[in-house]
Design a protein around this motif. Structure first.
Motif, PDB file in Angstrom:
ATOM      1  N   UNK A 164       5.184 -20.268  21.738  1.00 24.90           N
ATOM      2  CA  UNK A 164       4.181 -20.857  21.306  1.00 24.90           C
ATOM      3  C   UNK A 164       3.018 -20.121  20.605  1.00 24.90           C
ATOM      4  N   UNK A 165       3.387 -19.054  20.282  1.00 28.08           N
ATOM      5  CA  UNK A 165       2.335 -18.126  19.628  1.00 28.08           C
ATOM      6  C   UNK A 165       2.578 -17.842  18.258  1.00 28.08           C
ATOM      7  N   UNK A 166       2.003 -18.084  17.160  1.00 28.15           N
ATOM      8  CA  UNK A 166       2.075 -17.586  15.670  1.00 28.15           C
ATOM      9  C   UNK A 166       1.757 -16.218  15.578  1.00 28.15           C
ATOM     10  N   UNK A 167       2.962 -15.368  15.290  1.00 31.54           N
ATOM     11  CA  UNK A 167       2.751 -13.999  14.763  1.00 31.54           C
ATOM     12  C   UNK A 167       2.894 -13.775  13.094  1.00 31.54           C
ATOM     13  N   UNK A 168       1.880 -13.117  12.450  1.00 36.94           N
ATOM     14  CA  UNK A 168       1.727 -13.124  11.319  1.00 36.94           C
ATOM     15  C   UNK A 168       1.185 -11.404  10.805  1.00 36.94           C
ATOM     16  N   UNK A 169       2.412 -10.919  10.176  1.00 39.29           N
ATOM     17  CA  UNK A 169       1.974  -9.538   9.610  1.00 39.29           C
ATOM     18  C   UNK A 169       1.789  -9.754   8.106  1.00 39.29           C
ATOM     19  N   UNK A 170       0.608  -9.586   7.851  1.00 37.51           N
ATOM     20  CA  UNK A 170       0.281  -9.580   6.438  1.00 37.51           C
ATOM     21  C   UNK A 170       0.005  -8.412   5.828  1.00 37.51           C
ATOM     22  N   UNK A 171       0.537  -7.387   5.677  1.00 41.15           N
ATOM     23  CA  UNK A 171       0.716  -6.396   5.269  1.00 41.15           C
ATOM     24  C   UNK A 171       0.774  -6.390   3.518  1.00 41.15           C
ATOM     25  N   UNK A 172      -0.060  -6.110   2.995  1.00 45.47           N
ATOM     26  CA  UNK A 172       0.011  -6.465   1.504  1.00 45.47           C
ATOM     27  C   UNK A 172       0.805  -5.486   0.680  1.00 45.47           C
ATOM     28  N   UNK A 173       0.805  -4.127   1.044  1.00 48.67           N
ATOM     29  CA  UNK A 173       1.584  -3.187   0.313  1.00 48.67           C
ATOM     30  C   UNK A 173       2.828  -3.096   0.866  1.00 48.67           C
ATOM     31  N   UNK A 174       4.029  -2.839  -0.106  1.00 54.69           N
ATOM     32  CA  UNK A 174       5.217  -2.328   0.434  1.00 54.69           C
ATOM     33  C   UNK A 174       5.379  -0.801   0.731  1.00 54.69           C
ATOM     34  N   UNK A 175       6.535  -0.395   1.175  1.00 54.88           N
ATOM     35  CA  UNK A 175       6.793   0.766   1.573  1.00 54.88           C
ATOM     36  C   UNK A 175       6.390   1.957   0.629  1.00 54.88           C
ATOM     37  N   UNK A 176       6.225   1.633  -0.665  1.00 57.44           N
ATOM     38  CA  UNK A 176       5.859   2.415  -1.704  1.00 57.44           C
ATOM     39  C   UNK A 176       4.337   2.256  -2.097  1.00 57.44           C
TER      40      UNK A 176
END
Length: 188
Positions: A164-176
């Motif tokens: 019931x929880x929305x988890x959001x990862x909004x990291x805008x950069x990639x690993x480079x």
């Protein structure tokens, strides 16, 4: 309420253009790359000028000069630095945890939890490593907010709904460390 979520801009915030309209913008840390006061001031000047009624941010592991700050002087009233504290906006309760601080501070009744770190095993992988925090996951599962917003794991940009929880990862950069993604817009 429209919420715009972003994280991990690492000093590249000036490259972000054409942001959608929202009522609240939330940055989940790593506003800087080296954690210097100059980098943080540059971000704050940019963030303050954004045309959003409310602006929230927390610290990330790169934001060294803010790790122990209890507040930032002279921020406008609509800019909320949530360093182990909360704010209520139009009946929605937000609570932010500073990087490497205690997740036990998250109060029951919180609608939106804001951290830099992800909970363990939920959108927490980058360069083959799980960077998530197990006690944070346990606390979020106990509190049961509507949303848990975070970043940190650049490779695991995404959204998942669990228990019931929305988890959001909004990291805008990639690993480079290239700006390759757009902020995420939620409608409450």
């Amino acid at each position: 309420m429209r919420i715009l979520h972003l994280s991990d801009t690492h000093g590249l915030h000036h490259q972000i253009h054409d942001l959608p309209e929202a009522d609240v913008i939330i940055h989940c840390g790593d506003i800087s790359n080296n954690g210097t006061e100059e980098e943080v001031l540059d971000f704050l000047n940019w963030y303050i000028e954004l045309p959003y009624p409310h602006k929230i941010f927390v610290t990330g592991n790169h934001d060294l000069c803010l790790w122990d700050a209890e507040g930032i002087e002279e921020l406008p009233d609509n800019v909320h630095f949530l360093q182990d504290k909360g704010v209520e906006i139009d009946g929605v309760k937000f609570f932010g945890i500073a990087y490497n601080h205690s997740e036990e501070l998250i109060p029951i009744g919180t609608d939106i939890v804001i951290t830099h770190e992800p909970p363990v095993m939920i959108l927490d992988q980058s360069i083959g490593i799980h960077w998530g925090n197990a006690p944070l996951r346990n606390r979020v599962m106990d509190v049961k907010p509507r949303y848990h917003l975070f970043g940190h794991a650049h490779q695991d940009y995404g959204i998942v709904k669990q228990d019931g929880i929305v988890f959001s990862n909004a990291a805008l950069l990639d690993d480079m460390n290239r700006l390759v993604r757009r902020p995420r817009l939620f409608m409450l």
